[in-house]
Design a protein around this motif. Structure first.
Motif, PDB file in Angstrom:
ATOM      1  N   MET A   1      38.695   9.722  23.613  1.00 36.94           N
ATOM      2  CA  MET A   1      39.375   9.025  24.701  1.00 36.94           C
ATOM      3  C   MET A   1      38.750   7.647  24.901  1.00 36.94           C
ATOM      4  N   VAL A   2      39.580   6.616  24.961  1.00 38.04           N
ATOM      5  CA  VAL A   2      39.109   5.250  25.128  1.00 38.04           C
ATOM      6  C   VAL A   2      38.751   5.010  26.596  1.00 38.04           C
ATOM      7  N   PRO A   3      37.546   4.508  26.891  1.00 38.53           N
ATOM      8  CA  PRO A   3      37.212   4.191  28.281  1.00 38.53           C
ATOM      9  C   PRO A   3      38.211   3.197  28.860  1.00 38.53           C
ATOM     10  N   ARG A   4      38.540   3.354  30.123  1.00 38.97           N
ATOM     11  CA  ARG A   4      39.560   2.500  30.740  1.00 38.97           C
ATOM     12  C   ARG A   4      39.006   1.139  31.139  1.00 38.97           C
ATOM     13  N   ILE A   5      37.703   1.050  31.386  1.00 44.58           N
ATOM     14  CA  ILE A   5      37.090  -0.189  31.876  1.00 44.58           C
ATOM     15  C   ILE A   5      36.103  -0.721  30.842  1.00 44.58           C
ATOM     16  N   PHE A   6      36.245  -1.983  30.506  1.00 42.55           N
ATOM     17  CA  PHE A   6      35.337  -2.653  29.567  1.00 42.55           C
ATOM     18  C   PHE A   6      34.498  -3.641  30.374  1.00 42.55           C
ATOM     19  N   LEU A   7      33.167  -3.495  30.310  1.00 47.25           N
ATOM     20  CA  LEU A   7      32.272  -4.456  30.943  1.00 47.25           C
ATOM     21  C   LEU A   7      31.855  -5.489  29.912  1.00 47.25           C
ATOM     22  N   SER A   8      32.298  -6.723  30.115  1.00 50.79           N
ATOM     23  CA  SER A   8      31.904  -7.828  29.244  1.00 50.79           C
ATOM     24  C   SER A   8      30.802  -8.604  29.941  1.00 50.79           C
ATOM     25  N   ARG A  18      23.874  -6.566  36.633  1.00 47.75           N
ATOM     26  CA  ARG A  18      24.916  -5.902  35.842  1.00 47.75           C
ATOM     27  C   ARG A  18      24.586  -4.431  35.622  1.00 47.75           C
ATOM     28  N   ASP A  19      23.287  -4.091  35.536  1.00 39.10           N
ATOM     29  CA  ASP A  19      22.922  -2.678  35.437  1.00 39.10           C
ATOM     30  C   ASP A  19      23.290  -1.930  36.717  1.00 39.10           C
ATOM     31  N   ARG A  20      23.148  -2.586  37.857  1.00 37.47           N
ATOM     32  CA  ARG A  20      23.562  -1.959  39.121  1.00 37.47           C
ATOM     33  C   ARG A  20      25.074  -1.776  39.157  1.00 37.47           C
ATOM     34  N   VAL A  21      25.802  -2.761  38.643  1.00 38.86           N
ATOM     35  CA  VAL A  21      27.260  -2.649  38.577  1.00 38.86           C
ATOM     36  C   VAL A  21      27.664  -1.474  37.703  1.00 38.86           C
ATOM     37  N   TYR A  22      27.027  -1.350  36.541  1.00 31.09           N
ATOM     38  CA  TYR A  22      27.350  -0.258  35.633  1.00 31.09           C
ATOM     39  C   TYR A  22      27.068   1.096  36.275  1.00 31.09           C
ATOM     40  N   ARG A  23      25.922   1.229  36.922  1.00 34.47           N
ATOM     41  CA  ARG A  23      25.584   2.500  37.546  1.00 34.47           C
ATOM     42  C   ARG A  23      26.538   2.831  38.690  1.00 34.47           C
ATOM     43  N   ARG A  28      30.974   6.219  40.481  1.00 32.07           N
ATOM     44  CA  ARG A  28      32.268   6.285  41.161  1.00 32.07           C
ATOM     45  C   ARG A  28      33.350   6.908  40.278  1.00 32.07           C
ATOM     46  N   LEU A  29      33.400   6.490  39.001  1.00 30.96           N
ATOM     47  CA  LEU A  29      34.515   6.853  38.128  1.00 30.96           C
ATOM     48  C   LEU A  29      34.135   7.776  36.977  1.00 30.96           C
ATOM     49  N   GLY A  30      32.843   7.898  36.700  1.00 27.93           N
ATOM     50  CA  GLY A  30      32.380   8.665  35.540  1.00 27.93           C
ATOM     51  C   GLY A  30      31.998   7.731  34.408  1.00 27.93           C
ATOM     52  N   ALA A  31      30.861   7.988  33.779  1.00 27.67           N
ATOM     53  CA  ALA A  31      30.385   7.107  32.711  1.00 27.67           C
ATOM     54  C   ALA A  31      31.357   7.049  31.542  1.00 27.67           C
ATOM     55  N   HIS A  32      32.159   8.110  31.331  1.00 21.98           N
ATOM     56  CA  HIS A  32      33.094   8.133  30.215  1.00 21.98           C
ATOM     57  C   HIS A  32      34.225   7.118  30.386  1.00 21.98           C
ATOM     58  N   GLU A  33      34.400   6.610  31.628  1.00 21.76           N
ATOM     59  CA  GLU A  33      35.460   5.634  31.886  1.00 21.76           C
ATOM     60  C   GLU A  33      34.985   4.193  31.702  1.00 21.76           C
ATOM     61  N   ILE A  34      33.681   4.000  31.478  1.00 22.03           N
ATOM     62  CA  ILE A  34      33.117   2.658  31.426  1.00 22.03           C
ATOM     63  C   ILE A  34      32.596   2.381  30.015  1.00 22.03           C
ATOM     64  N   GLU A  57      42.102  -2.304  23.770  1.00 18.80           N
ATOM     65  CA  GLU A  57      42.749  -1.112  24.297  1.00 18.80           C
ATOM     66  C   GLU A  57      42.370  -0.771  25.734  1.00 18.80           C
ATOM     67  N   CYS A  58      41.407  -1.488  26.322  1.00 16.15           N
ATOM     68  CA  CYS A  58      41.002  -1.167  27.685  1.00 16.15           C
ATOM     69  C   CYS A  58      42.130  -1.495  28.665  1.00 16.15           C
ATOM     70  N   GLU A  59      42.148  -0.814  29.784  1.00 17.36           N
ATOM     71  CA  GLU A  59      43.118  -1.114  30.833  1.00 17.36           C
ATOM     72  C   GLU A  59      42.633  -2.242  31.728  1.00 17.36           C
ATOM     73  N   LEU A  60      41.314  -2.356  31.871  1.00 13.68           N
ATOM     74  CA  LEU A  60      40.738  -3.354  32.756  1.00 13.68           C
ATOM     75  C   LEU A  60      39.444  -3.876  32.138  1.00 13.68           C
ATOM     76  N   MET A  61      39.340  -5.199  32.000  1.00 14.54           N
ATOM     77  CA  MET A  61      38.094  -5.805  31.562  1.00 14.54           C
ATOM     78  C   MET A  61      37.473  -6.520  32.751  1.00 14.54           C
ATOM     79  N   CYS A  62      36.240  -6.138  33.084  1.00 14.76           N
ATOM     80  CA  CYS A  62      35.471  -6.834  34.108  1.00 14.76           C
ATOM     81  C   CYS A  62      34.509  -7.788  33.403  1.00 14.76           C
TER      82      CYS A  62
END
Length: 205
Positions: A1-8, A18-23, A28-34, A57-62
Motif C-alpha cells: 500500500m502506497v503511503p498517502r502523505i509524502f514528506l518532502s 521536521r522530526d516532530r512533524v513526522y512523529r 495521528r494517522l499511522g506511520a504506514h500513511e507517511i 502516487e501520493c495523495e498529499l505532499m507536505c
C-alpha cells in the motif's frame, strides 16, 4: 500500500522540527500513511525509483520549508535548488506534474514562503500554493492544527468523486416526467489556491 502523505524536506534544514512533524502525523494517522525517506526506504532498495514513484502516487505532499530550505548550497557554493538533479526539486516537480495536492508547510515563526522568482521554473507553482505554518513558539498547538488540516485534506480527497444519489423516501405521488439536466462539478485536486496573506493558513471549505 502506497503511503498517502509524502514528506518532502531538505536534510540540513530544521531537522528537529521536521522530526516532530513526522512523529505528530504518524501518531495521528499511522506511520504506514507517511512516507519519509529516512524511515520508509529499506536498505538496499533503489531509492531513486522509490522516491519518484511515491512522489507521483501520493495523495498529499507536505513540503517542509525551514530557514535553510531555499538557500542551501553545496561545497562549490551552488544553490541546491538550482541543480537539475536536486532531489527536493525533483520530488516537488513530480508531484505537481501528477496533479497531486501539494502544501508548503513553513517551519518556525519567521520562515517565509519563497516567491516564484526565487524558484526554478518547474516548481515555481509552489509559490502560489496556500501554506500551513508550524510555529516554534507554540509547537504543540501548531502540530495539532497541522494534524487537523492534513486529516481534513485527506478526507476532502476521499470525497472528490461524485457521491451516489440515494433513493428518496417520499410517499407523494410521482409528478409527470419533465426534461432534466445533469450538471457535474469538476473539483481540482491540485489545491493551487493563491495565498491572500503571508501568514494565512489553509481554510478548508
Amino acid at each position: 500500500m502506497v503511503p498517502r502523505i509524502f514528506l518532502s524536506f531538505r536534510k540540513p534544514d530544521s531537522r528537529w522540527m521536521r522530526d516532530r512533524v513526522y512523529r505528530a502525523l504518524s501518531d495521528r494517522l499511522g506511520a504506514h500513511e507517511i512516507f519519509k525517506s529516512g524511515q520508509s526506504i529499506p536498505p538496499g532498495a533503489d531509492f531513486a525509483e522509490i522516491l519518484r514513484r511515491q512522489a507521483a502516487e501520493c495523495e498529499l505532499m507536505c513540503v517542509l520549508i525551514g530557514p535553510r530550505w531555499l538557500d542551501a548550497r553545496d561545497e562549490d557554493g551552488v544553490r541546491l535548488l538550482d541543480r537539475a538533479h536536486d532531489w527536493v526539486r525533483l520530488e516537488i516537480a513530480t508531484a505537481l506534474r501528477a496533479g497531486n495536492r501539494v502544501v508548503p508547510v513553513l517551519l518556525g515563526d519567521a520562515t517565509m514562503l519563497p516567491g516564484a522568482s526565487a524558484l526554478p521554473a518547474d516548481i515555481a507553482e509552489l509559490a502560489r500554493l496556500q501554506f500551513l505554518r508550524v510555529p516554534e513558539t507554540h509547537l504543540p498547538d501548531g502540530l495539532e492544527h497541522l494534524g487537523d488540516a492534513v486529516t481534513a485534506l485527506l478526507s476532502d480527497t476521499d470525497t472528490d468523486t461524485d457521491p451516489a444519489v440515494e433513493p428518496g423516501h417520499s410517499t407523494a405521488p410521482a409528478a409527470d416526467p419533465e426534461p432534466s439536466m445533469t450538471m457535474t462539478a469538476h473539483v481540482s485536486g491540485g489545491g493551487s489556491a493563491y495565498q491572500a496573506a503571508r501568514d494565512q493558513t489553509i481554510r478548508l471549505a
